[in-house]
Motif scaffolding. Sequence first.
Motif, mmCIF file in Angstrom:
data_model
loop_
_atom_site.group_PDB
_atom_site.id
_atom_site.type_symbol
_atom_site.label_atom_id
_atom_site.label_comp_id
_atom_site.label_asym_id
_atom_site.label_seq_id
_atom_site.Cartn_x
_atom_site.Cartn_y
_atom_site.Cartn_z
ATOM 1 N N LYS A 274 0.853 -1.199 0.000
ATOM 2 C CA LYS A 274 0.000 0.000 0.000
ATOM 3 C C LYS A 274 0.882 1.240 0.000
ATOM 4 N N VAL B 266 0.356 5.190 1.412
ATOM 5 C CA VAL B 266 -0.434 6.231 2.054
ATOM 6 C C VAL B 266 0.213 7.554 1.679
ATOM 7 N N TYR C 118 0.403 11.588 2.019
ATOM 8 C CA TYR C 118 0.050 12.814 2.735
ATOM 9 C C TYR C 118 0.449 14.070 1.961
ATOM 10 N N ASP D 210 -2.307 13.006 -1.846
ATOM 11 C CA ASP D 210 -3.567 12.355 -1.498
ATOM 12 C C ASP D 210 -4.040 11.426 -2.609
ATOM 13 N N VAL E 185 4.814 5.221 3.037
ATOM 14 C CA VAL E 185 4.141 6.348 3.675
ATOM 15 C C VAL E 185 4.768 7.615 3.099
ATOM 16 N N ASP F 70 2.856 16.412 8.417
ATOM 17 C CA ASP F 70 2.665 15.249 7.554
ATOM 18 C C ASP F 70 3.463 14.051 8.059
ATOM 19 N N ALA G 94 1.612 12.695 10.981
ATOM 20 C CA ALA G 94 0.419 11.978 10.534
ATOM 21 C C ALA G 94 0.796 10.603 9.976
ATOM 22 N N GLY G 95 1.883 10.554 9.226
ATOM 23 C CA GLY G 95 2.344 9.288 8.672
ATOM 24 C C GLY G 95 2.748 8.299 9.750
ATOM 25 N N GLN H 92 1.639 8.287 12.805
ATOM 26 C CA GLN H 92 0.427 7.867 13.499
ATOM 27 C C GLN H 92 -0.318 6.801 12.692
ATOM 28 N N TRP H 93 -0.308 6.945 11.360
ATOM 29 C CA TRP H 93 -0.940 5.928 10.520
ATOM 30 C C TRP H 93 -0.258 4.582 10.714
ATOM 31 N N ASP I 290 -1.435 3.130 13.951
ATOM 32 C CA ASP I 290 -2.818 2.671 13.906
ATOM 33 C C ASP I 290 -2.996 1.396 13.082
ATOM 34 N N ASN I 291 -2.082 1.150 12.140
ATOM 35 C CA ASN I 291 -2.235 0.028 11.207
ATOM 36 C C ASN I 291 -1.164 -1.045 11.367
#
Length: 310
Positions: free
Chosen positions: A48, A50, A52, A55, A96, A109, A112-113, A115-116, A119-120
């Motif tokens: 994947k 992600v 930031y 988008d 990321v 950013d 946020a990355g 934190q992603w 979370d995952n």
Amino acid sequence: MDVARKRVNVEKVFNEGKLTGRGITVAVVDTGVYPHTDFLIPYNRLLKQVDYVGDLDAPYDDNGHGTHVAGIIGGNGISSDGKYMGIAPDVNLLSVKVLNKKGGGKTSDVLAGLQWVMDNRNKYNIRIVNISLGGDDHKGEESSIVKAVDHLWDNGIIVVTAAGNKGPRSRTITTPGISRKIITVGCSNDHETVNINGDFISNYSSRGPTRACIIKPDVVAPGANIISCASKENYKPMERLSREDSKYEAKSGTSMAAPMVSGAIALLLQSNPYLSPNEVKLKLSRCCDDLGFKKNHQGWGLINIEKLMG
């Protein structure tokens, strides 16, 4: 990569054929990862991206830095008949994207990355985060990014980061490499004159100690003139690609040294998946070859992957 693999003593591990990083996921926090053949064939290991910055859902890299880093960690070298294979050629990769096409980015950013990733981590079995980026040390261990990487570490995710390219002066380790918890990687062959951001320099690997008098880097690995995966110039996400679009290029810096260590840790975790970050760091401290440099230049020394697996 063919020279660097020998320098970090990973060839015997490969020859035994058991450890390739299979089942371990490394998150690459960087400029993105281009869908290079070395990640997609014989099966897609780029799980994947992600994004930031733009988008977008599809993987892409409009700079090339993140793709190069990912290739060092886990390219399988299929487009070079194995010559430029990375350290853990079966590892899963998760991109990321927090940096733009010029290699710059915002702290928000990056946070946020990270934190992603937090979370995952269970969904994708993220065991390692490679952060080949750094900023000036303005706030020391009170930096929000240092707190974020420490939080990942405390929750079982091994964080590997580049020391920075601001040497040879002392106290030049960049953030988040100043964290006393995470693994900070310097360049073992920084005496070679290389091109970094348009400047030809040598002795560039950042040196410690940190503002808090912590010895850094923790370890060193090759980072000069490393040939690894390249992203196609002006590539558009979801563009139809041919095998000829998967090429290689040379880059230099501690950004190239850090993924050598991330790949090595992926091999270690495949062998012993229940190791904690602190246990991995302890094993790493006992497997290095002393290069004769000062501690705040080489840390424990040059990573020796055969010893790490011993």
